[in-house]
Scaffold this motif. Sequence first.
Motif, mmCIF file in Angstrom:
data_model
loop_
_atom_site.group_PDB
_atom_site.id
_atom_site.type_symbol
_atom_site.label_atom_id
_atom_site.label_comp_id
_atom_site.label_asym_id
_atom_site.label_seq_id
_atom_site.Cartn_x
_atom_site.Cartn_y
_atom_site.Cartn_z
ATOM 1 N N LYS A 19 35.236 32.664 53.549
ATOM 2 C CA LYS A 19 36.565 32.075 53.613
ATOM 3 C C LYS A 19 36.583 30.719 52.897
ATOM 4 O O LYS A 19 37.500 30.422 52.134
ATOM 5 N N GLU A 20 35.574 29.896 53.132
ATOM 6 C CA GLU A 20 35.475 28.613 52.433
ATOM 7 C C GLU A 20 35.298 28.836 50.933
ATOM 8 O O GLU A 20 35.835 28.084 50.123
ATOM 9 N N LYS A 21 34.530 29.862 50.585
ATOM 10 C CA LYS A 21 34.333 30.183 49.168
ATOM 11 C C LYS A 21 35.665 30.497 48.504
ATOM 12 O O LYS A 21 35.955 30.004 47.410
ATOM 13 N N ARG A 22 36.484 31.319 49.145
ATOM 14 C CA ARG A 22 37.798 31.665 48.588
ATOM 15 C C ARG A 22 38.656 30.417 48.386
ATOM 16 O O ARG A 22 39.407 30.330 47.422
ATOM 17 N N SER A 23 38.529 29.458 49.302
ATOM 18 C CA SER A 23 39.339 28.242 49.189
ATOM 19 C C SER A 23 38.902 27.367 48.011
ATOM 20 O O SER A 23 39.647 26.487 47.589
ATOM 21 N N VAL A 24 37.728 27.616 47.468
ATOM 22 C CA VAL A 24 37.263 26.910 46.274
ATOM 23 C C VAL A 24 37.589 27.715 45.018
ATOM 24 O O VAL A 24 38.075 27.165 44.021
ATOM 25 N N VAL A 25 37.343 29.015 45.052
ATOM 26 C CA VAL A 25 37.473 29.858 43.857
ATOM 27 C C VAL A 25 38.934 30.127 43.502
ATOM 28 O O VAL A 25 39.313 30.052 42.326
ATOM 29 N N ARG A 26 39.763 30.438 44.477
ATOM 30 C CA ARG A 26 41.161 30.786 44.187
ATOM 31 C C ARG A 26 41.920 29.694 43.425
ATOM 32 O O ARG A 26 42.647 30.004 42.494
#
Length: 98
Positions: A19-26
């Motif tokens: 979830k944290e990864k998505r908040s960086v990549v998106r």
Amino acid sequence: MYVGTLSFDLLLGDVRSLKEKRSVVRPIVAELQRKFGVSAAEVGGQDLHRRAEIGLAVVSGDTGHLTDVLDRCERLVAARPEVELLSVRRRVHSDEDD
């Protein structure tokens, strides 16, 4: 017609979940699409917390314009403080290629 592609291998900072990864990549993908009109997506490393691969493609009738857009996209990703750019793969294809 020319098609240019970039593939970014990224190491993410202090990320502990997908979830944290998505908040960086998106936001990176969205900014590339918005600023440069390219097609972009996360294309690899989806099951890894701290690694991501982002791919993008752009079509142009002029190699100079194509190179400029690819250069600006690369600089944008490299300048993001929350990621470390490990590698970039660049390819340019022509409709005359066999």
